[in-house]
Design a protein around this motif. Structure first.
Motif, mmCIF file in Angstrom:
data_model
loop_
_atom_site.group_PDB
_atom_site.id
_atom_site.type_symbol
_atom_site.label_atom_id
_atom_site.label_comp_id
_atom_site.label_asym_id
_atom_site.label_seq_id
_atom_site.Cartn_x
_atom_site.Cartn_y
_atom_site.Cartn_z
ATOM 1 N N PHE A 48 0.843 -1.188 0.000
ATOM 2 C CA PHE A 48 0.000 0.000 0.000
ATOM 3 C C PHE A 48 0.876 1.235 0.000
ATOM 4 C CE2 PHE A 48 0.851 -0.451 4.476
ATOM 5 C CZ PHE A 48 0.880 0.846 4.969
ATOM 6 N N GLY A 49 0.317 2.299 -0.519
ATOM 7 C CA GLY A 49 1.009 3.578 -0.537
ATOM 8 C C GLY A 49 0.040 4.680 -0.202
ATOM 9 N N LEU A 50 0.468 5.576 0.656
ATOM 10 C CA LEU A 50 -0.311 6.764 0.985
ATOM 11 C C LEU A 50 0.335 7.931 0.266
ATOM 12 C CD1 LEU A 50 -0.711 6.186 4.828
ATOM 13 C CD2 LEU A 50 -2.302 5.565 3.008
ATOM 14 N N LYS A 51 -0.465 8.920 -0.097
ATOM 15 C CA LYS A 51 0.068 10.077 -0.809
ATOM 16 C C LYS A 51 1.200 10.698 0.000
ATOM 17 C CE LYS A 51 -4.156 10.972 -3.263
ATOM 18 N NZ LYS A 51 -5.523 11.324 -2.991
ATOM 19 N N GLY A 52 2.328 10.928 -0.670
ATOM 20 C CA GLY A 52 3.467 11.559 -0.026
ATOM 21 C C GLY A 52 4.332 10.636 0.815
ATOM 22 N N MET A 53 4.023 9.329 0.819
ATOM 23 C CA MET A 53 4.801 8.374 1.616
ATOM 24 C C MET A 53 5.289 7.257 0.682
ATOM 25 S SD MET A 53 4.588 9.275 4.922
ATOM 26 C CE MET A 53 4.660 7.854 5.976
ATOM 27 N N PRO A 54 6.394 6.597 1.043
ATOM 28 C CA PRO A 54 6.850 5.466 0.215
ATOM 29 C C PRO A 54 5.887 4.284 0.335
ATOM 30 C CG PRO A 54 8.212 5.695 2.179
ATOM 31 C CD PRO A 54 7.280 6.872 2.165
ATOM 32 N N GLU A 55 5.898 3.435 -0.681
ATOM 33 C CA GLU A 55 5.061 2.231 -0.636
ATOM 34 C C GLU A 55 5.619 1.254 0.393
ATOM 35 O OE1 GLU A 55 4.732 0.575 -4.552
ATOM 36 O OE2 GLU A 55 3.633 2.316 -5.302
ATOM 37 N N ILE A 56 4.722 0.554 1.054
ATOM 38 C CA ILE A 56 5.111 -0.402 2.087
ATOM 39 C C ILE A 56 4.481 -1.747 1.762
ATOM 40 C CG2 ILE A 56 4.890 -0.983 4.536
ATOM 41 C CD1 ILE A 56 4.803 2.065 5.066
ATOM 42 N N LYS A 57 5.288 -2.804 1.854
ATOM 43 C CA LYS A 57 4.771 -4.154 1.646
ATOM 44 C C LYS A 57 4.651 -4.833 3.003
ATOM 45 C CE LYS A 57 5.292 -8.467 -0.841
ATOM 46 N NZ LYS A 57 6.020 -9.232 -1.843
ATOM 47 N N LEU A 58 3.453 -5.319 3.309
ATOM 48 C CA LEU A 58 3.198 -6.039 4.552
ATOM 49 C C LEU A 58 2.915 -7.503 4.251
ATOM 50 C CD1 LEU A 58 0.899 -3.567 6.527
ATOM 51 C CD2 LEU A 58 3.209 -4.251 7.094
ATOM 52 N N LYS A 59 3.386 -8.364 5.134
ATOM 53 C CA LYS A 59 3.216 -9.804 4.974
ATOM 54 C C LYS A 59 2.795 -10.396 6.314
ATOM 55 C CE LYS A 59 5.907 -13.695 3.167
ATOM 56 N NZ LYS A 59 4.803 -14.246 2.453
ATOM 57 N N MET A 60 1.941 -11.405 6.270
ATOM 58 C CA MET A 60 1.504 -12.092 7.483
ATOM 59 C C MET A 60 2.713 -12.768 8.135
ATOM 60 S SD MET A 60 -1.286 -12.690 9.243
ATOM 61 C CE MET A 60 -2.470 -12.224 7.996
ATOM 62 N N LYS A 61 2.930 -12.473 9.410
ATOM 63 C CA LYS A 61 4.068 -13.051 10.131
ATOM 64 C C LYS A 61 3.630 -14.112 11.140
ATOM 65 C CE LYS A 61 7.367 -10.356 8.475
ATOM 66 N NZ LYS A 61 8.463 -10.819 7.671
ATOM 67 N N ASP A 62 2.465 -13.885 11.773
ATOM 68 C CA ASP A 62 2.014 -14.810 12.807
ATOM 69 C C ASP A 62 0.516 -14.627 12.999
ATOM 70 O OD1 ASP A 62 2.165 -16.747 14.786
ATOM 71 O OD2 ASP A 62 2.865 -15.366 16.337
ATOM 72 N N LYS A 63 -0.140 -15.651 13.533
ATOM 73 C CA LYS A 63 -1.561 -15.537 13.866
ATOM 74 C C LYS A 63 -1.889 -16.532 14.961
ATOM 75 C CE LYS A 63 -2.401 -17.948 9.547
ATOM 76 N NZ LYS A 63 -2.780 -17.749 8.195
ATOM 77 N N ILE A 64 -2.747 -16.078 15.863
ATOM 78 C CA ILE A 64 -3.235 -16.928 16.949
ATOM 79 C C ILE A 64 -4.761 -16.847 16.898
ATOM 80 C CG2 ILE A 64 -3.317 -17.320 19.434
ATOM 81 C CD1 ILE A 64 -0.551 -15.854 19.555
ATOM 82 N N VAL A 65 -5.390 -17.950 16.525
ATOM 83 C CA VAL A 65 -6.846 -17.986 16.357
ATOM 84 C C VAL A 65 -7.522 -17.846 17.710
ATOM 85 C CG1 VAL A 65 -8.771 -19.365 15.483
ATOM 86 C CG2 VAL A 65 -6.539 -19.531 14.373
ATOM 87 N N PRO A 66 -8.529 -17.012 17.903
ATOM 88 C CA PRO A 66 -8.986 -15.913 17.053
ATOM 89 C C PRO A 66 -8.609 -14.551 17.632
ATOM 90 C CG PRO A 66 -10.758 -16.490 18.537
ATOM 91 C CD PRO A 66 -9.533 -17.298 18.951
ATOM 92 N N THR A 67 -7.465 -14.454 18.320
ATOM 93 C CA THR A 67 -7.197 -13.232 19.075
ATOM 94 C C THR A 67 -6.044 -12.367 18.583
ATOM 95 O OG1 THR A 67 -5.793 -14.473 20.612
ATOM 96 C CG2 THR A 67 -8.123 -14.198 21.228
ATOM 97 N N LYS A 68 -5.234 -12.851 17.658
ATOM 98 C CA LYS A 68 -4.077 -12.051 17.265
ATOM 99 C C LYS A 68 -3.697 -12.286 15.812
ATOM 100 C CE LYS A 68 -0.597 -11.168 20.084
ATOM 101 N NZ LYS A 68 0.611 -11.320 20.903
ATOM 102 N N VAL A 69 -3.414 -11.180 15.107
ATOM 103 C CA VAL A 69 -2.916 -11.213 13.741
ATOM 104 C C VAL A 69 -1.689 -10.300 13.705
ATOM 105 C CG1 VAL A 69 -3.421 -10.646 11.333
ATOM 106 C CG2 VAL A 69 -5.220 -11.583 12.781
ATOM 107 N N VAL A 70 -0.555 -10.824 13.246
ATOM 108 C CA VAL A 70 0.674 -10.035 13.195
ATOM 109 C C VAL A 70 1.136 -9.899 11.747
ATOM 110 C CG1 VAL A 70 3.066 -9.815 13.983
ATOM 111 C CG2 VAL A 70 1.358 -10.907 15.464
ATOM 112 N N LEU A 71 1.218 -8.662 11.300
ATOM 113 C CA LEU A 71 1.750 -8.347 9.978
ATOM 114 C C LEU A 71 3.113 -7.715 10.177
ATOM 115 C CD1 LEU A 71 -1.411 -6.653 8.450
ATOM 116 C CD2 LEU A 71 -0.554 -8.919 7.910
ATOM 117 N N GLY A 72 4.014 -7.949 9.239
ATOM 118 C CA GLY A 72 5.334 -7.344 9.338
ATOM 119 C C GLY A 72 5.778 -6.809 8.008
#
Length: 130
Positions: A48-72
């Motif tokens: 994703f990219g916001l106007k005036g900011m560099p593009e950032i790539k996020l990837k799923m790093k970890d998940k604990i059903v159903p209480t936690k989602v970690v993107l990095g």
């Protein structure tokens, strides 16, 4: 640098929110209005990219059903994680809080703290759109 979004109450079950947040394409619904680019690059990654900011790539790093989602960050240049903590409050309601953790030098941290704080607040406040 550690930043937390406000805790938001969402009239959805924890499992529903978890299922939505592990699907990369659903993050487009959470993005702020000033988004310049959003592209799903895999089942568990997006750019994703916001106007005036560099593009950032996020990837799923970890998940604990159903209480936690970690993107990095997919790049080691700016190492950070974005964690979605989901707390069930009833069968069909949950609280969600986002936690940003990044390793930046003091100058970079000063520059990005405001925009990142605003960004994670927007993501949290848009959780009801899922």
């Amino acid at each position: 640098m550690n930043l937390d979004s406000p805790k938001v109450s969402v009239p959805k079950s924890a499992q529903y929110l978890f299922d939505q947040l592990i699907d990369a394409k659903n993050f487009e619904k959470l993005m702020p209005d000033n988004i310049a680019k959003f592209e799903v690059t895999g089942e568990d990654a997006f750019i994703f990219g916001l106007k005036g900011m560099p593009e950032i790539k996020l990837k799923m790093k970890d998940k604990i059903v159903p209480t936690k989602v970690v993107l990095g960050a997919a790049s080691d240049k700016l190492p950070f994680t974005l964690t979605g903590n989901i707390t069930p409050t009833s069968e069909d309601a949950s609280d969600v809080q986002l936690h940003f953790e990044g390793e930046f030098n003091a100058m970079m941290a000063m520059m990005v703290k405001g925009p990142i704080t605003k960004f994670i607040e927007t993501l949290a406040n848009n959780m009801h759109k899922l």
